[in-house]
Design an enzyme around this catalytic site. Structure first.
Site, PDB file in Angstrom:
ATOM      1  N   HIS A 131       0.845  -1.231   0.067  1.00 26.16           N
ATOM      2  CA  HIS A 131       0.021   0.024   0.048  1.00 26.16           C
ATOM      3  C   HIS A 131       0.904   1.357  -0.010  1.00 26.16           C
ATOM      4  CE1 HIS A 131      -4.293  -1.654   1.228  1.00 26.16           C
ATOM      5  NE2 HIS A 131      -3.613  -2.301   0.235  1.00 26.16           N
ATOM      6  N   PRO A 162      -4.314   0.133  18.983  1.00 28.50           N
ATOM      7  CA  PRO A 162      -4.104  -0.469  17.297  1.00 28.50           C
ATOM      8  C   PRO A 162      -4.146   0.658  16.338  1.00 28.50           C
ATOM      9  CG  PRO A 162      -6.251  -1.228  18.157  1.00 28.50           C
ATOM     10  CD  PRO A 162      -5.578  -0.736  19.467  1.00 28.50           C
ATOM     11  N   TYR A 213      -9.374   5.103   7.575  1.00 24.72           N
ATOM     12  CA  TYR A 213      -9.366   5.592   9.050  1.00 24.72           C
ATOM     13  C   TYR A 213     -10.529   6.782   8.927  1.00 24.72           C
ATOM     14  CZ  TYR A 213      -5.128   3.059  10.057  1.00 24.72           C
ATOM     15  OH  TYR A 213      -4.065   2.341  10.078  1.00 24.72           O
ATOM     16  N   LYS A 223       0.848  -0.290  15.256  1.00 28.79           N
ATOM     17  CA  LYS A 223       2.373  -0.526  15.267  1.00 28.79           C
ATOM     18  C   LYS A 223       2.895  -1.749  16.307  1.00 28.79           C
ATOM     19  CE  LYS A 223       4.255   3.091  13.439  1.00 28.79           C
ATOM     20  NZ  LYS A 223       4.016   2.555  12.282  1.00 28.79           N
ATOM     21  N   TYR A 240       4.053   6.470  10.124  1.00 29.84           N
ATOM     22  CA  TYR A 240       3.098   5.247   9.857  1.00 29.84           C
ATOM     23  C   TYR A 240       3.999   4.290   9.213  1.00 29.84           C
ATOM     24  CZ  TYR A 240      -0.959   2.973   8.305  1.00 29.84           C
ATOM     25  OH  TYR A 240      -2.190   1.937   8.199  1.00 29.84           O
TER      26      TYR A 240
HETATM   27  P1  RFL Z   1       1.686 -12.442  21.353  1.00 26.47           P
HETATM   28  O1  RFL Z   1       1.196 -12.318  19.768  1.00 26.47           O
HETATM   29  O2  RFL Z   1       0.391 -12.073  22.125  1.00 26.47           O
HETATM   30  O3  RFL Z   1       1.929 -13.634  21.559  1.00 26.47           O
HETATM   31  C1  RFL Z   1       2.576 -14.116  22.872  1.00 26.47           C
HETATM   32  C2  RFL Z   1       2.275 -15.778  23.007  1.00 26.47           C
HETATM   33  O4  RFL Z   1       2.712 -16.250  24.359  1.00 26.47           O
HETATM   34  C3  RFL Z   1       2.141 -17.031  24.895  1.00 26.47           C
HETATM   35  N1  RFL Z   1       1.605 -17.130  26.336  1.00 26.47           N
HETATM   36  C4  RFL Z   1       2.499 -18.215  26.901  1.00 26.47           C
HETATM   37  N2  RFL Z   1       3.228 -19.047  26.576  1.00 26.47           N
HETATM   38  C5  RFL Z   1       3.836 -19.726  27.671  1.00 26.47           C
HETATM   39  N3  RFL Z   1       3.668 -19.689  29.002  1.00 26.47           N
HETATM   40  C6  RFL Z   1       3.006 -18.740  29.402  1.00 26.47           C
HETATM   41  N4  RFL Z   1       2.555 -18.354  30.712  1.00 26.47           N
HETATM   42  C7  RFL Z   1       2.193 -17.829  28.327  1.00 26.47           C
HETATM   43  N5  RFL Z   1       1.553 -16.672  28.378  1.00 26.47           N
HETATM   44  C8  RFL Z   1       1.340 -16.394  27.099  1.00 26.47           C
HETATM   45  C9  RFL Z   1       0.729 -16.601  24.201  1.00 26.47           C
HETATM   46  O5  RFL Z   1      -0.127 -17.930  24.001  1.00 26.47           O
HETATM   47  C10 RFL Z   1       0.917 -16.354  22.696  1.00 26.47           C
HETATM   48  O6  RFL Z   1       0.963 -17.231  21.771  1.00 26.47           O
HETATM   49  O7  RFL Z   1       2.516 -11.319  21.578  1.00 26.47           O
HETATM   50  P2  RFL Z   1       3.738 -10.940  20.501  1.00 26.47           P
HETATM   51  O8  RFL Z   1       4.430 -12.310  20.070  1.00 26.47           O
HETATM   52  O9  RFL Z   1       4.655 -10.049  21.231  1.00 26.47           O
HETATM   53  O10 RFL Z   1       2.853 -10.237  19.308  1.00 26.47           O
HETATM   54  C11 RFL Z   1       2.703  -8.873  19.449  1.00 26.47           C
HETATM   55  C12 RFL Z   1       1.217  -8.879  18.621  1.00 26.47           C
HETATM   56  O11 RFL Z   1       0.570  -9.912  18.789  1.00 26.47           O
HETATM   57  C13 RFL Z   1       0.582  -7.383  18.839  1.00 26.47           C
HETATM   58  O12 RFL Z   1       1.535  -6.471  19.267  1.00 26.47           O
HETATM   59  C14 RFL Z   1      -0.117  -7.130  17.658  1.00 26.47           C
HETATM   60  O13 RFL Z   1      -1.003  -8.095  17.220  1.00 26.47           O
HETATM   61  C15 RFL Z   1      -0.801  -5.567  17.867  1.00 26.47           C
HETATM   62  N6  RFL Z   1      -1.784  -5.426  16.854  1.00 26.47           N
HETATM   63  C16 RFL Z   1      -1.261  -4.758  15.464  1.00 26.47           C
HETATM   64  N7  RFL Z   1      -0.092  -4.503  15.413  1.00 26.47           N
HETATM   65  C17 RFL Z   1       0.598  -3.800  14.298  1.00 26.47           C
HETATM   66  O14 RFL Z   1       1.783  -3.838  14.101  1.00 26.47           O
HETATM   67  N8  RFL Z   1      -0.378  -3.549  13.237  1.00 26.47           N
HETATM   68  C18 RFL Z   1      -1.483  -3.628  13.359  1.00 26.47           C
HETATM   69  O15 RFL Z   1      -2.482  -3.416  12.225  1.00 26.47           O
HETATM   70  C19 RFL Z   1      -2.331  -4.134  14.704  1.00 26.47           C
HETATM   71  N9  RFL Z   1      -3.641  -4.373  14.635  1.00 26.47           N
HETATM   72  C20 RFL Z   1      -3.403  -5.299  16.937  1.00 26.47           C
HETATM   73  C21 RFL Z   1      -4.101  -5.066  15.573  1.00 26.47           C
HETATM   74  C22 RFL Z   1      -3.867  -5.918  18.121  1.00 26.47           C
HETATM   75  C23 RFL Z   1      -5.015  -6.160  18.007  1.00 26.47           C
HETATM   76  N10 RFL Z   1      -5.687  -6.539  19.473  1.00 26.47           N
HETATM   77  C24 RFL Z   1      -6.505  -7.978  19.427  1.00 26.47           C
HETATM   78  C25 RFL Z   1      -5.235  -6.166  20.620  1.00 26.47           C
HETATM   79  C26 RFL Z   1      -5.473  -5.176  15.908  1.00 26.47           C
HETATM   80  C27 RFL Z   1      -6.059  -5.900  17.069  1.00 26.47           C
HETATM   81  C28 RFL Z   1      -7.640  -5.855  17.102  1.00 26.47           C
HETATM   82  C1  PHB Z   2      -6.131  -4.520  10.802  1.00 27.84           C
HETATM   83  O1  PHB Z   2      -6.222  -4.478   9.538  1.00 27.84           O
HETATM   84  O2  PHB Z   2      -6.227  -5.386  11.535  1.00 27.84           O
HETATM   85  C2  PHB Z   2      -5.507  -3.208  11.200  1.00 27.84           C
HETATM   86  C3  PHB Z   2      -4.937  -2.251  10.209  1.00 27.84           C
HETATM   87  C4  PHB Z   2      -4.673  -0.884  10.470  1.00 27.84           C
HETATM   88  C5  PHB Z   2      -4.580  -0.656  12.002  1.00 27.84           C
HETATM   89  C6  PHB Z   2      -5.084  -1.638  12.818  1.00 27.84           C
HETATM   90  C7  PHB Z   2      -5.599  -2.900  12.463  1.00 27.84           C
HETATM   91  O3  PHB Z   2      -4.269   0.499  12.135  1.00 27.84           O
END
Ligand code: RFL
Ligand code: PHB
Length: 399
Positions: A75, A296, A204, A300, A392
Site C-alpha cells: 500500500h 491499534p 480511517y 504499531k 506510519y
Molecule cells: P502475542 O501475539 O500475544 O504472543 C504471545 C504468546 O505467548 C503465549 N503465552 C505463553 N506461553 C507460555 N507460557 C505462558 N505463561 C504464556 N502466556 C502467554 C501466548 O499464548 C501467545 O501465543 O505477543 P507478541 O508475539 O509479542 O506479538 C505482539 C502482537 O501480537 C501485537 O502487538 C499485535 O497484534 C498488535 N496489533 C497490531 N499490530 C500491528 O503492528 N499492526 C496492526 O495492524 C495491529 N492491529 C493489533 C491490531 C492488536 C489487536 N488486538 C487484538 C489487541 C489489531 C487488534 C484488534
Molecule cells: C488490521 O487490518 O487489523 C489493522 C489495520 C490498521 C490498523 C489496525 C488494524 O491501524
C-alpha cells in the site's frame, strides 16, 4: 523430571517468539520455544494487518518472506475520512518511496511456524505452568509441565515473548520494574468477512458516532473495526447492526460501495497504552507485547515486536559470536527509545480519531472541533502530512 539444556529459552510462540527463534537459529544459536496454547489456537487469533518495511525486511532476513511478497498487498497510502469526505495520505510520495505491506499476523505466524518445523527446531506447545528461575544469576532455567511430566531447561538466557498476560514480566520483582499505563474509555469491535474491500487503501474515519476503520487481508477478505463501548458484548452486534453502523460512519461514496456479507470472526479488544521499564532483568529479556502495548490505531504493535526482536537477536549474536556484552547491555535503552516514539504516535492517532465519552479528557463539542481543525490542518499541510507518513511507515533504526 527431565532436564535439558539450550542457549536461549523463548517463552511464547507469537510473532515475537517465533521470529526471534528463526533469527537466532540463522545465527547458529540454539533455542527452544515454549508455548502454553496449541498451534491452532495461536493461528485462530485475528490481530494485526499492516507491516512496516523494516518488518518485511526482517522477515526476509529470517528467510520467511516468500509468501508475503507473493500474496501481501503493498500500500502506497491510506485515507482519512472526516466531514463526509476522504483525504489521501500519500505515504510513498511523502517519505521518499516508503510503503507498507498488508499481510495478516496470522499468515506471518503460519510462515514462521512452517519454517521452524522445516528446520526441525524444538517447540513445545501446550506447555503448562511455565516458570522462570534464577535469571538474576548466571545459570537461569525454565520449568514447565507437559502431559503431566515436569521438565526443566537450563539455558544462558530467557526471552520473555509471552504477550501482555504472560508469566515473564510477572516474574520480575515489583521493586525492579516500573509500569506506565493508560486505558482508553472505549474498545474496538472487529469483524472479518469474505467480501471485497471498500476501496484500494485503508480508510480511517473520524465520525461523530465514533471511529471506524476499513482494512483488509486480501482482495477478497476484509477486516473492519468500529469504536464501541467497553460495556458492549459481541452478542449485541449481529452482522446487520455492524454493517449498518459502519455505513453510517463512512462518507457517502464509501457507504455506497460497501459490500456486506456474513462475518467469519467477530471480537472486541480494549485499547491501552502500556510500557514496562526496563526490558532486561539480568538474563531475562522482554520483547513485544510482554513489555509494551499500543492502541491499534497506529498499526504499531506487531511492528514494535519485530523491532525489539531485531535489536535482541543482534545483541545475542554479538554475545555468542563476538563475545561482547555491549549489545545486551544496551538492548533495553535502544528498544525503549523506539517504543516510546510508537507509543506517542499511537496515542496521538487514537486521540485524533475517536469520540471520547463525557468526563474522559477532551470531550464533547470542543474536543470534536479541535479534532476537526487538526484534521483539516493535517490534510492541507505538507509538513504535518510528512510527519504522519514517516511515523506510519516506521521510523529508522538506531544502529
Ligand atoms: P502475542 O501475539 O500475544 O504472543 C504471545 C504468546 O505467548 C503465549 N503465552 C505463553 N506461553 C507460555 N507460557 C505462558 N505463561 C504464556 N502466556 C502467554 C501466548 O499464548 C501467545 O501465543 O505477543 P507478541 O508475539 O509479542 O506479538 C505482539 C502482537 O501480537 C501485537 O502487538 C499485535 O497484534 C498488535 N496489533 C497490531 N499490530 C500491528 O503492528 N499492526 C496492526 O495492524 C495491529 N492491529 C493489533 C491490531 C492488536 C489487536 N488486538 C487484538 C489487541 C489489531 C487488534 C484488534
Ligand atoms: C488490521 O487490518 O487489523 C489493522 C489495520 C490498521 C490498523 C489496525 C488494524 O491501524
Amino acid at each position: 523430571m527431565n532436564t535439558d539444556r539450550t542457549q536461549v529459552v523463548i517463552i511464547g510462540a507469537g510473532p515475537s517468539g517465533l521470529l526471534l527463534g528463526q533469527l537466532l537459529h540463522r545465527a547458529g544459536i540454539a533455542n527452544v520455544v515454549l508455548e502454553q496454547r496449541s498451534p491452532e489456537y495461536v493461528l485462530g487469533r485475528i490481530r494485526a494487518g499492516v507491516l512496516e518495511q523494516v518488518t518485511t525486511d526482517l522477515l526476509d532476513e529470517a528467510g520467511v518472506g516468500a509468501r508475503m511478497h507473493a500474496e501481501g498487498l503493498v500500500h502506497d497510502g491510506f485515507e482519512l475520512c472526516f466531514g463526509g469526505a476522504r483525504h489521501r495520505i500519500d505515504l510513498k510520495g511523502l517519505t521518499g518511496g516508503r510503503t507498507v505491506m498488508v499481510y495478516g499476523q496470522t499468515e506471518v505466524t503460519r510462515d514462521l511456524m512452517d519454517a521452524r518445523q522445516a528446520a526441525g527446531l524444538p517447540t513445545v506447545y501446550e506447555a503448562e505452568q511455565v516458570r522462570l528461575h534464577d535469571f538474576d544469576g548466571r545459570q537461569p532455567s525454565v520449568s514447565y509441565l507437559k502431559g503431566g511430566v515436569e521438565h526443566r531447561i537450563a539455558c544462558d538466557f530467557i526471552a520473555g515473548c509471552d504477550g501482555f498476560h504472560g508469566v515473564s514480566r510477572a516474574s520480575v520483582p515489583a521493586r525492579s520494574i516500573e509500569l506506565f499505563e493508560r486505558v482508553y474509555p472505549f474498545g474496538w469491535l472487529g469483524i472479518l468477512a469474505d467480501v471485497p474491500p471498500v476501496a484500494d487503501e485503508l480508510i480511517y474515519s473520524n465520525h461523530e458516532r465514533g471511529f471506524a476503520l476499513c482494512s483488509m487481508r486480501s482482495r477478497t477478505r476484509v477486516r473492519h473495526y468500529l469504536q464501541c463501548s467497553l460495556e458492549d458484548q459481541v452478542e449485541q452486534w449481529d452482522d446487520a447492526r455492524f454493517w449498518d453502523e459502519l455505513r453510517r460512519r463512512l462518507d457517502p461514496q464509501a457507504a455506497e460501495t460497501l459490500v456486506t456479507g456474513p462475518s467469519i470472526e467477530k471480537s472486541i479488544a480494549p485499547l491501552r497504552s502500556f510500557v514496562a521499564e526496563p526490558m532486561r532483568f539480568g538474563r531475562l529479556f522482554l520483547a513485544g507485547d510482554a513489555a509494551h502495548i499500543v492502541p491499534p490505531t497506529g498499526a504499531k504493535g506487531l511492528n514494535l515486536a519485530a523491532a525489539d526482536v531485531r535489536y535482541l537477536s543482534r545483541a545475542l549474536a554479538e554475545f555468542y559470536l563476538e563475545r561482547s556484552e555491549a549489545g545486551i547491555d544496551d538492548y533495553s535503552r535502544k528498544a525503549l527509545r523506539r517504543v516510546w516514539k510508537a507509543e506517542r504516535f499511537s496515542w496521538y492517532l487514537t486521540s485524533l480519531l475517536h469520540r471520547f465519552p463525557a468526563g474522559s479528557g477532551d470531550t464533547g463539542a470542543v474536543g470534536h472541533r479541535m479534532q476537526t481543525a487538526e484534521l483539516d490542518y493535517l490534510v492541507h499541510s505538507n509538513a504535518a502530512m510528512t510527519s504522519l507518513a514517516e511515523n506510519y511507515v516506521g521510523l529508522p533504526f538506531e544502529e
